[in-house]
Enzyme design. Sequence first.
Site, PDB file in Angstrom:
ATOM      1  N   HIS A  13       0.857  -1.208  -0.146  1.00  0.00           N
ATOM      2  CA  HIS A  13       0.080   0.251   0.062  1.00  0.00           C
ATOM      3  C   HIS A  13       0.746   1.322   0.055  1.00  0.00           C
ATOM      4  O   HIS A  13       0.662   2.179  -1.001  1.00  0.00           O
ATOM      5  CB  HIS A  13      -0.925   0.182   1.313  1.00  0.00           C
ATOM      6  N   ASP A  70       8.172   6.190   9.158  1.00  0.00           N
ATOM      7  CA  ASP A  70       7.391   5.880  10.457  1.00  0.00           C
ATOM      8  C   ASP A  70       6.347   6.730  10.583  1.00  0.00           C
ATOM      9  O   ASP A  70       6.483   7.935  10.742  1.00  0.00           O
ATOM     10  CB  ASP A  70       8.456   5.622  11.522  1.00  0.00           C
ATOM     11  N   THR A  71       5.104   6.138  10.902  1.00  0.00           N
ATOM     12  CA  THR A  71       3.710   6.826  11.211  1.00  0.00           C
ATOM     13  C   THR A  71       3.198   6.460  12.290  1.00  0.00           C
ATOM     14  O   THR A  71       3.140   5.516  12.931  1.00  0.00           O
ATOM     15  CB  THR A  71       2.959   6.552   9.936  1.00  0.00           C
ATOM     16  N   GLY A 152      -4.925   0.028   7.768  1.00  0.00           N
ATOM     17  CA  GLY A 152      -4.799   0.729   9.200  1.00  0.00           C
ATOM     18  C   GLY A 152      -6.059   1.440   9.789  1.00  0.00           C
ATOM     19  O   GLY A 152      -7.087   0.794   9.633  1.00  0.00           O
ATOM     20  N   ASP A 154      -7.840   3.557   8.617  1.00  0.00           N
ATOM     21  CA  ASP A 154      -8.195   4.753   7.592  1.00  0.00           C
ATOM     22  C   ASP A 154      -9.709   4.662   7.696  1.00  0.00           C
ATOM     23  O   ASP A 154     -10.335   5.765   7.809  1.00  0.00           O
ATOM     24  CB  ASP A 154      -8.017   4.392   6.210  1.00  0.00           C
ATOM     25  N   LYS A 174      -6.902  11.015  -1.051  1.00  0.00           N
ATOM     26  CA  LYS A 174      -6.247  10.707   0.152  1.00  0.00           C
ATOM     27  C   LYS A 174      -4.718  11.429   0.052  1.00  0.00           C
ATOM     28  O   LYS A 174      -4.322  12.030   0.936  1.00  0.00           O
ATOM     29  CB  LYS A 174      -6.270   9.189   0.634  1.00  0.00           C
ATOM     30  N   HIS A 179      -0.907  12.650   5.650  1.00  0.00           N
ATOM     31  CA  HIS A 179       0.228  12.812   6.406  1.00  0.00           C
ATOM     32  C   HIS A 179       1.628  12.514   5.479  1.00  0.00           C
ATOM     33  O   HIS A 179       2.385  13.079   5.422  1.00  0.00           O
ATOM     34  CB  HIS A 179       0.267  12.126   7.655  1.00  0.00           C
TER      35      HIS A 179
HETATM   36  P1  IMP Z   1       3.996   2.628   9.752  1.00  0.00           P
HETATM   37  O1  IMP Z   1       5.055   3.245  10.365  1.00  0.00           O
HETATM   38  O2  IMP Z   1       3.894   3.599   8.165  1.00  0.00           O
HETATM   39  O3  IMP Z   1       3.942   1.358   9.473  1.00  0.00           O
HETATM   40  O4  IMP Z   1       2.619   3.045  10.348  1.00  0.00           O
HETATM   41  C1  IMP Z   1       2.134   2.311  11.807  1.00  0.00           C
HETATM   42  C2  IMP Z   1       0.992   2.131  11.858  1.00  0.00           C
HETATM   43  O5  IMP Z   1       0.197   3.385  11.654  1.00  0.00           O
HETATM   44  C3  IMP Z   1       0.304   1.217  10.660  1.00  0.00           C
HETATM   45  O6  IMP Z   1       0.358   0.002  11.048  1.00  0.00           O
HETATM   46  C4  IMP Z   1      -1.128   1.579  10.632  1.00  0.00           C
HETATM   47  O7  IMP Z   1      -1.799   1.056  11.557  1.00  0.00           O
HETATM   48  C5  IMP Z   1      -1.115   3.098  10.958  1.00  0.00           C
HETATM   49  N1  IMP Z   1      -1.040   3.945   9.525  1.00  0.00           N
HETATM   50  C6  IMP Z   1      -0.081   4.352   9.062  1.00  0.00           C
HETATM   51  N2  IMP Z   1      -0.347   5.057   7.894  1.00  0.00           N
HETATM   52  C7  IMP Z   1      -1.427   5.014   7.901  1.00  0.00           C
HETATM   53  C8  IMP Z   1      -2.577   5.521   7.053  1.00  0.00           C
HETATM   54  O8  IMP Z   1      -2.453   6.191   5.826  1.00  0.00           O
HETATM   55  N3  IMP Z   1      -3.853   5.299   7.286  1.00  0.00           N
HETATM   56  C9  IMP Z   1      -4.105   4.548   8.279  1.00  0.00           C
HETATM   57  N4  IMP Z   1      -3.403   3.877   9.134  1.00  0.00           N
HETATM   58  C10 IMP Z   1      -2.006   4.147   9.003  1.00  0.00           C
END
Ligand code: IMP
Length: 194
Positions: A13, A70-71, A152, A154, A174, A179
């Site tokens: 994704h 990282d999110t 995630g 969303d 989106k 972010h």
């Molecule tokens: P990551 O660091 O990008 O892997 O994000 C960590 C977690 O944040 C993911 O496992 C998702 O649960 C959530 N996440 C990150 N990006 C998104 C997004 O665009 N939509 C929804 N959930 C997100």
Amino acid sequence: MMREIVFSTNNVHKLAEMQAIVGDSFRIRSLADIGCHEDIPETADTLEGNALMKARYVKKHYGYDCFADDTGLEVNALGGAPGVRSARYAPGEGHDAEANTRLLLLNLEGVEDRTARFRTVIALILDGKEYTVDGIVNGVITREKAGVGGFGYDPVFCPDGFDVTFAEMDSDSKNAVSHRGNATRNLIKLLSSI
Ligand code: IMP
């Protein structure tokens, strides 16, 4: 010739979102493309720390310039949780988006302040130097899930200025406000300035 850069992820994704946002300015290669199939540790306690950890791992073990992200989803009424633990919010092994989303809605039951933000940090290693950029989208956590797109959290995140969740938006809409979209546009600005 199109420039290539490694994105330290195998999340299809994210790869698709990122390639759509950078367009044809770069060809993005995944970890699988460079033969990296192991789980890269992300044990830092900040988004910046984890992004840098993932980028440094690729540089150290595979030699490629790369970027990593990282999110976290930061919910005000929960003191910024799940934050850096967003992928592992619900107890147990594995990254279970269903369980994470259910727990989030449970923890916000009866809570009026639903404001939240997604924040993405991208760490870039290029020509021996390290950089970080970030991107934010503010919004609210809905009371129930809506939509089937995205991934995630969303289905429960409604960005400011919209009355639908990310999971109800098409990927272009989106990406225009998200972010990761904002962080990626900051990455592109950075790449074109160095
Ligand atoms: P990551 O660091 O990008 O892997 O994000 C960590 C977690 O944040 C993911 O496992 C998702 O649960 C959530 N996440 C990150 N990006 C998104 C997004 O665009 N939509 C929804 N959930 C997100």
